[in-house]
Every structure is written in C-alpha cells, then in structure tokens.
Design an enzyme around this catalytic site. Structure first.
Site, short mmCIF file in Angstrom:
data_model
loop_
_atom_site.label_atom_id
_atom_site.label_comp_id
_atom_site.label_asym_id
_atom_site.label_seq_id
_atom_site.Cartn_x
_atom_site.Cartn_y
_atom_site.Cartn_z
N GLY A 255 2.68 -9.65 -4.08
CA GLY A 255 1.84 -8.45 -3.88
C GLY A 255 1.60 -7.68 -5.17
N GLU A 256 1.90 -6.40 -5.13
CA GLU A 256 1.60 -5.55 -6.29
C GLU A 256 2.83 -4.81 -6.82
OE1 GLU A 256 -2.08 -3.40 -6.30
OE2 GLU A 256 -1.24 -1.72 -7.41
N GLN B 137 13.47 1.75 -1.03
CA GLN B 137 12.66 1.25 -2.16
C GLN B 137 13.40 1.28 -3.50
OE1 GLN B 137 9.15 3.42 -3.50
NE2 GLN B 137 7.96 1.54 -3.43
N ASP C 115 0.85 -1.20 0.00
CA ASP C 115 0.00 0.00 0.00
C ASP C 115 0.88 1.25 0.00
OD1 ASP C 115 -2.54 -1.58 0.52
OD2 ASP C 115 -1.38 -2.09 2.30
#
Ligand code: TRH
Length: 432
Positions: free
Chosen positions: A295-296, A278, A34
């Site tokens: 996940g995404e 990241q 998220d």
C-alpha cells in the site's frame, strides 16, 4: 454558520500565533492506508504544528484497528488531541457547521456540499487541499500544488502530491521518528521486551534473518515459503494477522495463522502477530532485517526504518500500478551496483506479478524453468498478472548491499522534507 474563534490546544507546541483550525476528510476505500495516512497527518499537524485538527472518518471500525483508544460507537470524541468525527453520511459536516482555516480532502473524497457552500462564504477563504496518493513518478513534481478553480464557487483547490523526489510534497515523517528508532536500536532491553510481547520468547540469535511480512494475498508466497524452509541459515518470519495469513495457515497445515500462531518447517520459523496500534508497527520494522510492506503508509515507514524492503504495491485496474512500482525502484535503487539492483528489481517484479519485466536472469539460475511448479509458483493469478518465481537466494546474497543503500536512501528522502511540514508551510503562505 459561524467561524469558531481559534483557541490554543492544551500543550500546543512552538508556533507563536493562534493555532490554525484544520479539517481533514477521510473516506476509507479499503484496508488501512487511507485512514493510516490521515491519522498520522492529523496527529502531526496537531502535535508538531499546534493546529486544532478535526478528522472526519466514515469508517471508524477500520480506524479502531490502528487506534484502539478510539470508541467506534461514538459520533464524536477527542483522541490524542485530535477531534474525531464519525462522518456518517456524505452531507454530514459535524454538529455545527464550522469551516476551518485549512480543509484537506484526502484522496479526492467528496466534501459535504453544505460544507463547500459554506467555504465559499467564509472570510478569509479557507485553504483547500486535495491530498493525493503517493506516487514516485516524475510527473508528480509538475502537478504538485497546481490550483484548480471550483466550477461554481469562488474557491481554489490545490492538489498536494506526496512523492519521493524534489518538488513534491514528500512523505510523512514525525520529528521524533529517527530518535525513537535510534533509542530502540540502542536498547537490548527494548528489543527483548518486544520479542517477549510479540512472540512470547526471546529474540533469535544473530545467525537468523528476521523478516516481517505485511502483504496482500500473493500467489508468489508459496514458493517463497518453500525457499525459506530450505534456506541454509535460519529465517524467522513475523506475520501480522491479515490478508496473507491464509497462505501461512495452508503452508503449515493449520486452520488459521492468527496472533500467537507458530509454525516451524526446516529453517523457517514463523510467528503470527496481533495487528498493533499504528505506532507499534514501526518497532516490527526495526526488529527485522527485511520488511515486506504494501500500500502506501507501511511502504513509507519501511523507508524510514532504513532497512531493505520489498513492496507489494496496491494493485490497480489496467496494471496502472506497475509504472509506479518502477518509478519507486528508480529512486530507491538509483545508486546500487548493477547486481544488487537487478536482483532487487527481479524480486519486486516477481512479487508484484510483473515477472515479464524482470531485469535479466539471476546468477546461476535456469531462467524460465518453471516446470513442476506447485500452486502459486510462477502462477498467473485471477487478476491476470504474471507472478514469476521469486528467488530468495538471489535476493539474500545482496542483503548487505541493500542494507547500506537503505540507510543512504533514508537520508536522501529526508531532503524532500516531511509532508506535514511541507503542507503546513504551504497553507501558511496561502493564508497570508
Ligand atoms: O492497508 P493498506 O493496504 O492500505 C492501502 C489501502 O488499500 C488504500 O485504499 C490504498 O489507497 C493504499 O493502500 C495505497 O496498506 P498501508 O497503506 O501500508 O496501510 C496500512 C496501515 O496499517 C499503516 O498505517 C500501518 C498500519 N498497521 C498498524 O497500525 N498495525 C499493524 O500491525 C500493521 C501490520 C499495520
């Protein structure tokens, strides 16, 4: 309440007119996806489109893991040109109530009610977008950008659907990503420095297959580790510290498999890596021949890395994720020949507990022979999914074909456009 005048962000790029103000609201459900998606989008809108972005995040500790420059104890701060606000309670909307031109609620999180009420009072009305989760399913193109009127206020919310095909919002891709990858790949020094930093040693030789492993707990991992141990050629496994690390510790008989851990059995050498900032995660994908992602956001990054990958999709109730897995395969594997395509499907299905749907038996296998399995091998996990036996040789023999397809797919995916760019374009048409 006031609508603050817009002012240019220092160093804001290209767009001639005054920068748009954008508020992104992110509630962290679990893990890193998220905030991973929201942080990437926030930076892109700020850096590539010159928007003034505020990012409201309820869990700064999760955020800090992928952005160590953040101070999780601070209520408000600016990081990389993005104003970060700790969204500490549902009705908190910053110290002063200021409504942006573009308001993005990520993944259907609920905006503060005072904020919504103030949106309705604002002139012009802000563009309100609900950024949805990524799905490769066909229906996504039909629902992308559909408006939904608010039941009480004169406000319209649009659903913005990421996707892998035309007519969807696409996926996030920074303008400089391909150039950064090309520069890294062209530099043996950069590669050597990466290996030194991450593992304390030099890169492995060309005979090794380098694999990164970012996944949820997975009953299929034990069988896979055994197959890598028994591989005829060396396997170098890179494992960022996380939910699958416990399985590595068990396999190597260690107490834990965190950053700096090293295990060796047969042909398999595994390194535990620190969870990086990241941007650093991309380099892990670029040093690898095959990436296990989940996940995404890591799923998207693996596609831009233009290397074969195995996706551990985020498991949902009632197996709602399984059609999504197949929809992604439908796109990704579309132009593959039958044999590599079937091998990829078998492997993804086995890795995701969808073994009952496996695409035929691999060449030379004794399909269905799961006798004598060790724990986690062809297991039915507590989640009720059926983790069939992953078959590494079956996949490994097709890696060259999968590599070629990975390149082709990255080019195809780029045709849908970058999500941040698509979103910015749409917002501007609404503000006219
Ligand atoms: O962490 P994920 O599993 O995230 C999610 C969440 O579960 C979320 O609730 C769910 O909705 C979504 O999946 C589908 O996987 P994801 O999306 O790949 O996010 C991981 C992020 O962590 C991604 O931005 C990359 C980043 N990352 C780092 O910054 N450093 C690292 O070392 C690693 C391994 C990852």
């Amino acid at each position: 309440m006031s609508n603050a005048p817009r002012s240019a962000a220092p160093g804001a790029p290209s767009e001639a007119d005054a920068p748009l103000a954008c508020d992104i609201f992110c509630a962290v459900i679990d893990n890193f996806g998220d905030i991973g998606v929201c942080w990437r989008l926030a930076r892109q809108l700020a850096h590539e489109h010159g928007w003034e972005v505020r990012l409201f995040v309820d869990d700064l500790h999760a955020f800090e893991r992928l952005c160590p420059a953040l101070d999780a104890s601070r209520a408000t701060q600016t990081v990389e040109g993005v104003r970060v606000e700790h969204w500490h309670e549902p009705d908190h909307a910053g110290e002063t109530l200021r409504i942006a031109d573009v308001v993005i609620e990520a993944f259907a999180c609920e905006l503060p009610s005072v904020y919504v009420a103030a949106m309705a009072e604002r002139t012009p009305t802000p563009v309100w977008l609900n950024l949805e989760y990524l799905s490769a399913e066909d229906w996504v193109a039909d629902f992308h950008l559909r408006p939904s009127p608010h039941p009480r206020y004169a406000l319209l919310k649009h659903f913005f659907f990421p996707g892998l095909g035309t007519g969807t919002g696409g996926v996030l891709k920074e303008r400089d990503l391909d150039a950064a990858r090309a520069a890294f790949e062209a530099s043996p020094e950069a590669r050597a420095a990466w290996w030194q930093r991450a593992t304390g040693g030099p890169p492995p030789g060309p005979e090794a297959t380098v694999i990164s492993l970012f996944a949820y707990e997975n009953p299929a991992i034990d069988a896979l580790l055994e197959q890598w141990r028994d591989s005829p050629t060396p396997i170098v496994l890179l494992v960022p510290q996380g939910r699958i690390s416990g399985a590595l510790a068990r396999f190597f008989g260690m107490a834990a498999f965190g950053a700096g851990a090293r295990g060796e059995r047969g042909s398999l050498t595994a390194h535990g890596l620190a969870f990086t900032e990241q941007r650093g995660y991309d380099a892990l994908l670029w040093v690898s021949d095959l990436n296990f992602v989940r996940g995404e956001d890591s799923f998207v990054r693996a596609q831009w890395a233009a290397r074969p990958f195995v996706w551990h999709i985020y498991p949902q109730a009632d197996d709602a994720h399984l059609p999504k897995l197949d929809a992604a395969l439908e796109h990704y594997a579309r132009t593959l020949d039958a044999a590599p395509r079937a091998a990829l499907e078998r492997f993804w299905h086995a890795w995701n507990g969808n073994a009952g749907h496996a695409a035929g038996a691999p060449e030379g296998s004794t399909a269905g022979n799961t006798e004598g399995n060790t724990e986690g091998n062809a297991a039915t996990a507590p989640d009720g999914l059926n983790y069939g036996e992953v078959n590494w040789p079956d996949l490994a023999r097709h890696l060259p074909a999968l590599k070629a397809r990975a390149h082709g797919w990255a080019a195809e995916l780029a045709l849908t456009g970058d999500l941040a760019g698509n979103l910015a374009e749409f917002a501007k048409t609404q503000l006219k």
